[in-house]
Write an enzyme that holds these catalytic residues in place. Sequence first.
Site, short mmCIF file in Angstrom:
data_model
loop_
_atom_site.label_atom_id
_atom_site.label_comp_id
_atom_site.label_asym_id
_atom_site.label_seq_id
_atom_site.Cartn_x
_atom_site.Cartn_y
_atom_site.Cartn_z
CE1 TYR A 299 0.71 -0.39 4.59
CE2 TYR A 299 0.40 1.96 4.18
CZ TYR A 299 0.85 0.94 5.00
OH TYR A 299 1.43 1.22 6.20
CB CYS A 300 1.80 3.92 -1.64
SG CYS A 300 0.87 3.91 -3.19
CB THR A 301 -0.20 8.43 -0.43
OG1 THR A 301 1.08 8.44 0.20
CG2 THR A 301 -1.07 9.53 0.12
#
Length: 339
Positions: free
Chosen positions: A201-203
């Site tokens: 996951y990331c922003t």
Amino acid sequence: MQPYLAILQNQLSEITITNHDQIKIFMKDYLILLYYCYTKIEDPGAFRMQHHMYCIENNLRGRIIVAGEGINGTISGLKADCEKYMENLTADSRFSHTQFKIESFDSNAFQKLNVRVKDEIVHSGFKHIDPTKKTGKYIEPHEFKKIKDDNDVVIVDVRSNYEHNIGKFKNAISFDIENFRDFPKKVEELKKYQDKKIITYCTGGIKCEKASAYLLEKGFKNVYQLHGGIIKYGIEEGGEDFDGKCYVFDSRVAADVNKVNPTVISSCYICGTDCDRMVNCANPVCNKHVPICETCAKEMDGACSEKCLEHPEKREYDGRGYYPKELNGYNPYRGSTRA
Ligand SMILES: [Zn+2]
Ligand SMILES: [Zn+2]
């Protein structure tokens, strides 16, 4: 127009005078859009020029990166202008699959508009990877919420130190990296989870497109990516089990995503108490971006250390610790056909 009138006009959508004693003022509604789209853009330079003009004409601000591999943007503007932008972009078949993360705000989250051409829409260490050909399987927020605590699941944060230091998912694995470019060097640390289901996951999801593809390339079999990242998970599922705040690249600096069981994971740079109040040091030469509690910030007049407090160039602390760049000479048309 007088500057204060321009500011006023920017804040108000409508002034209705029903009689001479009664003035009704309605605050404007703004949106922040976060989006990306991996797609082929044949002539990024020409596209950028045209896109830049379109954004100016529609009063949009923010940062947009254009490359041969697609588009990546965070913009803000009036609700109606943002809606028009989304409609317009997705009407183009190249961008029809763009997903927007939409948040409301009470003002513009950016002061300027920057539309730039770069080699990649997010700087990575793996330019050869084309996520439109191969990438990790998407996992939607509601599905992620269901399985994230399963024994065979490993959650991997692909963001950098300054981001995961103020907030990340409970039990997520994060890496000691200053920049996304350094992610490949850390993949070794995931080898022991090779038989598990890996969810990156990331922003907003953009880094995961390439990070998950890279893991597949390195032989990992069960690779998933949280579609739309932390922001979409916050909007759609209330952000449960995201500890701390989400670092964002607009004037909010850190956004609240967890409305279910929020916590603070960072501490005041000066006194060490729990604190997620991100402040830029008032000394412009230092400009360190750290959590500083309200008490310490007041005591130190916005500086991160005694040395910074005494610095001759120290800026005046206004109680926020956010120092917008000077707009002197800013011309939104710079780099456009009308410059
Ligand atoms: Zn403190
Ligand atoms: Zn400092």
